[in-house]
Motif scaffolding. Structure first.
Motif, PDB file in Angstrom:
ATOM      1  N   VAL A  66       0.848  -1.199   0.000  1.00  0.00           N
ATOM      2  CA  VAL A  66       0.000   0.000   0.000  1.00  0.00           C
ATOM      3  C   VAL A  66       0.880   1.244   0.000  1.00  0.00           C
ATOM      4  CG1 VAL A  66      -1.758   1.276   1.279  1.00  0.00           C
ATOM      5  CG2 VAL A  66      -1.838  -1.226   1.203  1.00  0.00           C
ATOM      6  N   GLU A  67       0.531   2.200  -0.838  1.00  0.00           N
ATOM      7  CA  GLU A  67       1.274   3.467  -0.915  1.00  0.00           C
ATOM      8  C   GLU A  67       0.763   4.396   0.189  1.00  0.00           C
ATOM      9  OE1 GLU A  67       0.865   4.918  -4.869  1.00  0.00           O
ATOM     10  OE2 GLU A  67       1.386   2.989  -5.780  1.00  0.00           O
ATOM     11  N   ARG A  68       1.389   4.316   1.341  1.00  0.00           N
ATOM     12  CA  ARG A  68       0.917   5.025   2.521  1.00  0.00           C
ATOM     13  C   ARG A  68       1.451   6.437   2.630  1.00  0.00           C
ATOM     14  NH1 ARG A  68       2.390   1.665   7.582  1.00  0.00           N
ATOM     15  NH2 ARG A  68       1.361   3.479   8.492  1.00  0.00           N
ATOM     16  N   ALA A  69       2.523   6.747   1.944  1.00  0.00           N
ATOM     17  CA  ALA A  69       3.155   8.057   2.084  1.00  0.00           C
ATOM     18  C   ALA A  69       3.507   8.602   0.711  1.00  0.00           C
ATOM     19  CB  ALA A  69       4.406   7.954   2.958  1.00  0.00           C
ATOM     20  N   VAL A  70       3.978   9.820   0.714  1.00  0.00           N
ATOM     21  CA  VAL A  70       4.442  10.416  -0.529  1.00  0.00           C
ATOM     22  C   VAL A  70       5.705   9.697  -0.974  1.00  0.00           C
ATOM     23  CG1 VAL A  70       3.433  12.656   0.027  1.00  0.00           C
ATOM     24  CG2 VAL A  70       5.780  12.153   0.735  1.00  0.00           C
ATOM     25  N   ALA A  71       6.038   9.834  -2.226  1.00  0.00           N
ATOM     26  CA  ALA A  71       7.209   9.143  -2.760  1.00  0.00           C
ATOM     27  C   ALA A  71       8.475   9.585  -2.029  1.00  0.00           C
ATOM     28  CB  ALA A  71       7.338   9.427  -4.255  1.00  0.00           C
ATOM     29  N   ASP A  72       9.288   8.602  -1.653  1.00  0.00           N
ATOM     30  CA  ASP A  72      10.563   8.843  -0.977  1.00  0.00           C
ATOM     31  C   ASP A  72      10.398   9.670   0.287  1.00  0.00           C
ATOM     32  OD1 ASP A  72      12.180   7.430  -2.873  1.00  0.00           O
ATOM     33  OD2 ASP A  72      11.956   9.131  -4.246  1.00  0.00           O
ATOM     34  N   ALA A  73       9.326   9.409   1.032  1.00  0.00           N
ATOM     35  CA  ALA A  73       9.126  10.117   2.299  1.00  0.00           C
ATOM     36  C   ALA A  73      10.268   9.785   3.251  1.00  0.00           C
ATOM     37  CB  ALA A  73       7.790   9.729   2.920  1.00  0.00           C
ATOM     38  N   PRO A  74      10.883  10.750   3.895  1.00  0.00           N
ATOM     39  CA  PRO A  74      12.024  10.488   4.786  1.00  0.00           C
ATOM     40  C   PRO A  74      11.570   9.867   6.101  1.00  0.00           C
ATOM     41  CG  PRO A  74      11.470  12.805   4.833  1.00  0.00           C
ATOM     42  CD  PRO A  74      10.581  12.190   3.794  1.00  0.00           C
ATOM     43  N   LEU A  78      13.858  12.600  10.699  1.00  0.00           N
ATOM     44  CA  LEU A  78      14.375  13.656   9.835  1.00  0.00           C
ATOM     45  C   LEU A  78      13.339  14.743   9.572  1.00  0.00           C
ATOM     46  CD1 LEU A  78      16.370  11.683   7.109  1.00  0.00           C
ATOM     47  CD2 LEU A  78      17.262  12.907   9.092  1.00  0.00           C
ATOM     48  N   GLY A  79      12.068  14.407   9.762  1.00  0.00           N
ATOM     49  CA  GLY A  79      11.022  15.373   9.501  1.00  0.00           C
ATOM     50  C   GLY A  79      10.657  15.423   8.033  1.00  0.00           C
ATOM     51  N   PRO A 126      -5.341  11.031   2.331  1.00  0.00           N
ATOM     52  CA  PRO A 126      -4.113  11.820   2.451  1.00  0.00           C
ATOM     53  C   PRO A 126      -2.922  10.920   2.756  1.00  0.00           C
ATOM     54  CG  PRO A 126      -5.507  12.088   4.398  1.00  0.00           C
ATOM     55  CD  PRO A 126      -6.324  11.344   3.394  1.00  0.00           C
ATOM     56  N   LYS A 127      -1.813  11.204   2.135  1.00  0.00           N
ATOM     57  CA  LYS A 127      -0.606  10.410   2.318  1.00  0.00           C
ATOM     58  C   LYS A 127       0.317  11.067   3.333  1.00  0.00           C
ATOM     59  CE  LYS A 127      -0.674   8.316  -2.280  1.00  0.00           C
ATOM     60  NZ  LYS A 127       0.092   8.047  -3.516  1.00  0.00           N
ATOM     61  N   ALA A 128       0.964  10.212   4.112  1.00  0.00           N
ATOM     62  CA  ALA A 128       1.859  10.705   5.156  1.00  0.00           C
ATOM     63  C   ALA A 128       3.100  11.346   4.538  1.00  0.00           C
ATOM     64  CB  ALA A 128       2.253   9.563   6.081  1.00  0.00           C
ATOM     65  N   GLN A 129       3.606  12.352   5.218  1.00  0.00           N
ATOM     66  CA  GLN A 129       4.824  13.019   4.768  1.00  0.00           C
ATOM     67  C   GLN A 129       6.077  12.336   5.292  1.00  0.00           C
ATOM     68  OE1 GLN A 129       4.813  15.613   2.572  1.00  0.00           O
ATOM     69  NE2 GLN A 129       2.608  15.246   2.464  1.00  0.00           N
ATOM     70  N   THR A 130       5.934  11.588   6.378  1.00  0.00           N
ATOM     71  CA  THR A 130       7.053  10.818   6.941  1.00  0.00           C
ATOM     72  C   THR A 130       6.524   9.474   7.431  1.00  0.00           C
ATOM     73  OG1 THR A 130       6.794  11.663   9.207  1.00  0.00           O
ATOM     74  CG2 THR A 130       8.203  12.922   7.714  1.00  0.00           C
ATOM     75  N   LEU A 131       7.431   8.516   7.559  1.00  0.00           N
ATOM     76  CA  LEU A 131       7.146   7.212   8.152  1.00  0.00           C
ATOM     77  C   LEU A 131       8.306   6.853   9.077  1.00  0.00           C
ATOM     78  CD1 LEU A 131       5.728   5.204   5.096  1.00  0.00           C
ATOM     79  CD2 LEU A 131       4.451   6.047   7.066  1.00  0.00           C
ATOM     80  N   PRO A 132       8.108   5.933  10.045  1.00  0.00           N
ATOM     81  CA  PRO A 132       9.183   5.634  10.999  1.00  0.00           C
ATOM     82  C   PRO A 132      10.517   5.305  10.342  1.00  0.00           C
ATOM     83  CG  PRO A 132       7.138   4.611  11.722  1.00  0.00           C
ATOM     84  CD  PRO A 132       6.851   5.225  10.387  1.00  0.00           C
ATOM     85  N   PHE A 133      10.503   4.489   9.273  1.00  0.00           N
ATOM     86  CA  PHE A 133      11.732   4.141   8.559  1.00  0.00           C
ATOM     87  C   PHE A 133      11.759   4.736   7.152  1.00  0.00           C
ATOM     88  CE2 PHE A 133      12.428   1.513  12.047  1.00  0.00           C
ATOM     89  CZ  PHE A 133      13.597   0.786  11.952  1.00  0.00           C
TER      90      PHE A 133
END
Length: 322
Positions: A66-74, A78-79, A126-133
């Motif tokens: 599942v595409e949970r975040a934006v592409a290459d979310a840091p 890192l924020g 809405p997609k997350a801007q960051t994820l834990p990893f």
């Protein structure tokens, strides 16, 4: 002078005999439990195996695609990345709408069609801007991919090692015990396999068996049995001339037994994550590489330390029995 043994007193020789009679496995387990590094490594290996079972059952990381975040979310620590301003902004037209019905006969229907389309339009979550990893290039959770990758990588590695051990043990036992023409034939087979570079041997098997997890296990097992074969064959040859074997043969005993001992695109493994991370690393997106490397390094190190501790626990010289 006679020696007497009072009730409750056990001679030293009898005590040693009882200690040995307590069982080799019990003594090995006691020694292993006293090794802190071995116990911690065992706990880590068991945790990874639990991850494999949970991932295979779909209890965790089932939504890794599942595409949970934006592409290459840091990663979260890192924020989110700063928004990149667009280079050109097109001004919205102002004023009353133009009447183009004279040149476009379908113009009166546009409003009707737009209203009908609104009924079938689905709102995008809405997609997350960051994820834990962090996330990969299409927004999938790197942590979920690493957990799901453990299922494939550990299964393939352990199963291929067991297959290679089974093949090497069986052939080594036959070559060392029977000898003669059978031993010569197995030695010729061993020399053929070791004369071919490993990577070419893997490619040759891959061309025959194709892709898939089962094929990867079979290929690695067939390409990795030679080391086990040499070890087991040498042990059989060594023990074939030992006194206890000669004595057994002298009293008419029979043969003596001896115990010497690429995935699809819809799946993910630590290897595929590393392959994907090569292109992402050029762009400065290092988190997928770090996650796969971290999981792999922790598991391999813990497994190696656990087996070292187990070897020490089972070594009779270290237990003081010899």
């Amino acid at each position: 002078m006679s020696s007497t043994t009072t009730a409750g007193t056990v001679p030293a020789s009898q005590a040693r005999q009882r200690a040995r009679g307590g069982g080799v496995w019990r003594a090995a387990a006691t020694r292993f439990r006293s090794d802190r590094v071995g116990m911690v490594s065992l706990a880590i290996v068991v945790a990874f195996l639990a991850l494999v079972v949970a991932a295979a059952a779909g209890w965790i990381a089932a939504d890794w695609q599942v595409e949970r975040a934006v592409a290459d979310a840091p990663p979260t620590f890192l924020g989110p990345r700063a928004a990149t301003p667009s280079r050109s902004v097109v001004a919205e037209p102002s004023g009353p709408p133009l009447d183009i019905s004279a040149v476009d006969p379908l113009a009166p229907r546009y409003a009707e069609w737009q209203a009908a389309a609104q009924k079938y339009r689905t709102a995008e979550a809405p997609k997350a801007q960051t994820l834990p990893f962090g996330a990969d290039r299409i927004g999938r959770d790197v942590l979920a991919k690493a957990i799901k990758g453990a299922q494939v990588s550990i299964f393939v590695g352990v199963t291929a090692a067991l297959l290679a051990t089974l093949i090497g043990t069986a052939l080594g036992a036959l070559g060392g015990f029977l000898g003669g023409k059978v031993g010569d034939l197995l030695e010729w087979l061993y020399n053929v396999f070791t004369a071919i570079p490993g990577i070419l041997l893997i490619f040759a098997f891959a061309a025959v068996f194709g892709r898939g997890i089962g094929s990867v296990v079979l290929i690695l097992g067939l390409a990795g049995w030679t080391g086990i074969y040499r070890l087991v064959r040498a042990e059989f040859i060594k023990h074939a001339v030992r006194d206890y074997v000669r004595s057994a043969e002298a009293i008419g005993a029979g043969p003596v037994s001896y115990l010497g001992l690429g995935v699809g695109i819809d799946q993910v493994s630590w290897g595929t994550m590393l392959a994907e991370a090569q292109g992402e690393l050029i762009l400065g997106h290092w988190w997928q590489l770090a996650a796969a490397t971290l999981f792999m390094a922790v598991f391999v190190t813990a497994f190696s330390l656990m087996t070292d501790a187990l070897r020490d626990a089972l070594d009779p010289k270290l237990r003081g029995l010899e």
